[in-house]
Design a protein around this motif. Structure first.
Motif, PDB file in Angstrom:
ATOM      1  N   THR A  39       0.833  -1.205   0.000  1.00 53.36           N
ATOM      2  CA  THR A  39       0.000   0.000   0.000  1.00 53.36           C
ATOM      3  C   THR A  39       0.867   1.254   0.000  1.00 53.36           C
ATOM      4  O   THR A  39       1.559   1.549   0.985  1.00 53.36           O
ATOM      5  CB  THR A  39      -0.943   0.010   1.216  1.00 53.36           C
TER       6      THR A  39
ATOM      7  N   VAL B 112      -7.927  -0.629  -1.740  1.00 49.72           N
ATOM      8  CA  VAL B 112      -7.477  -1.989  -1.444  1.00 49.72           C
ATOM      9  C   VAL B 112      -8.512  -3.004  -1.915  1.00 49.72           C
ATOM     10  O   VAL B 112      -8.176  -4.027  -2.522  1.00 49.72           O
ATOM     11  CB  VAL B 112      -7.193  -2.148   0.063  1.00 49.72           C
TER      12      VAL B 112
ATOM     13  N   ASN C  66      -1.070  -1.010  -4.076  1.00 56.36           N
ATOM     14  CA  ASN C  66      -2.346  -0.326  -3.869  1.00 56.36           C
ATOM     15  C   ASN C  66      -2.094   1.183  -3.945  1.00 56.36           C
ATOM     16  O   ASN C  66      -1.459   1.745  -3.053  1.00 56.36           O
ATOM     17  CB  ASN C  66      -2.933  -0.668  -2.497  1.00 56.36           C
TER      18      ASN C  66
END
Length: 309
Positions: A148, A243, A193
């Motif tokens: 992420t 996500v 992400n």
């Protein structure tokens, strides 16, 4: 006859929904940017996920779980988080917890500036990502790891003498993404992400204010919380949408503006719709999702989410 009935009863119990394994297990490894510091998301629906540290966290993992449930996807969601940590903290202190079972998918990120001591330097992130991914693959060679890339911090951009002072608000997110792209070269990493860039899109779309230091413009939201560092409930909601879309391949807009978690967290339908749009546009620009919004013949009022497990 009694013995046969007993065996049938046991078989039925083992096959019941209460004992059935989820189709996919996913573990979130992170820090306050995962557990939702500074927002109502922190302890939201904590009963629907498993906090491996037993701290009662819901956060982004619980939002992801809610989205997956609404999409009819069977996910078993776990999290292991520690505030202020990089991935190397989890390597040094939490492998005993993380390694208790193999995982199908893992979502993880490091410190918000890539390196707390050397902001913008991706070296530590690259090394720790490779080491953690190697460990995860030793438990399940087929694990998919998602990194992420987090958002631009207003407190590192607008005040003077900060690492990104005087640069456009989108620049820190781009620099952070570049670091995660380098880390994503590790074997087993499925994708990044693009959360920080989705934040920037929300600003460009006019739903989010780009500078909390000069006040929040009318009809706009603040993606940051009070410290201009961590996310607000809106910011974590957008993170979870990205996500969700990246892991499942679903258009975040398929959840609809009547999505139940946004409603429970006090968001207006237009806010939910615009945040879904920002997540979709970023994911679509990278070829992660195809357009498939929920289209209703008439407006439907949002309702509470179904009870947790």
């Amino acid at each position: 006859m009694i013995r046969t009935l007993h065996k049938v009863a046991i078989l039925g119990l083992l096959m019941s929904p209460l004992n059935a394994l989820a189709d996919t297990s996913v573990l979130f490894i992170g820090n306050s940017f995962t557990f939702g510091y500074g927002s109502a998301a922190r302890f939201y629906r904590a009963d629907t996920v498993t906090d491996l540290n037993n701290e009662g966290i819901g956060g982004v993992p619980a939002l992801f779980k809610s989205f997956a449930d609404q999409a009819g996807l069977d996910y078993d969601v776990y999290l292991e988080t520690r505030g202020g940590s990089n991935i190397d903290f989890h390597l040094e202190n939490k492998l005993g917890v993380i390694g208790r079972r193999p995982w199908d998918q893992v979502v993880m990120h490091g410190y918000s500036t890539l390196d707390a001591e050397e902001p913008g330097n991706p070296d530590k992130l690259v090394a720790s990502t490779a080491a953690m991914t190697e460990f995860l693959r030793s438990k399940n060679p087929d694990v998919d790891v998602y990194l992420t890339a987090t958002w631009s911090r207003a407190d590192q951009t607008y005040p003077p003498e900060r690492p990104w002072s005087g640069q456009p608000i989108e620049q820190m997110a781009l620099d952070v993404r570049a670091g995660y792209d380098l880390a994503a070269a590790a074997p087993g990493v499925a994708a990044v992400n693009p959360v920080g860039e989705a934040w920037t899109r929300a600003m460009a779309l006019g739903i989010a204010d780009p500078n909390p230091y000069d006040g929040i413009e009318t009809d706009k939201i603040n993606l940051w919380t009070w410290d201009h560092y961590h996310a607000s409930t809106y910011g974590y909601y957008l993170e979870a949408l990205v996500v969700f879309g990246n892991l499942t391949g679903r258009d975040p807009r398929s959840l609809g503006e009547n999505e139940c978690s946004g409603y429970e967290l006090g968001m207006a339908r237009n806010e939910v719709r615009m945040l879904q749009q920002a997540a979709f546009e970023q994911l679509h620009s990278e070829g992660k999702v195809m357009a498939d919004p929920l289209e209703l013949s008439q407006a439907v009022n949002p309702e509470r989410c179904v009870a947790g497990r």
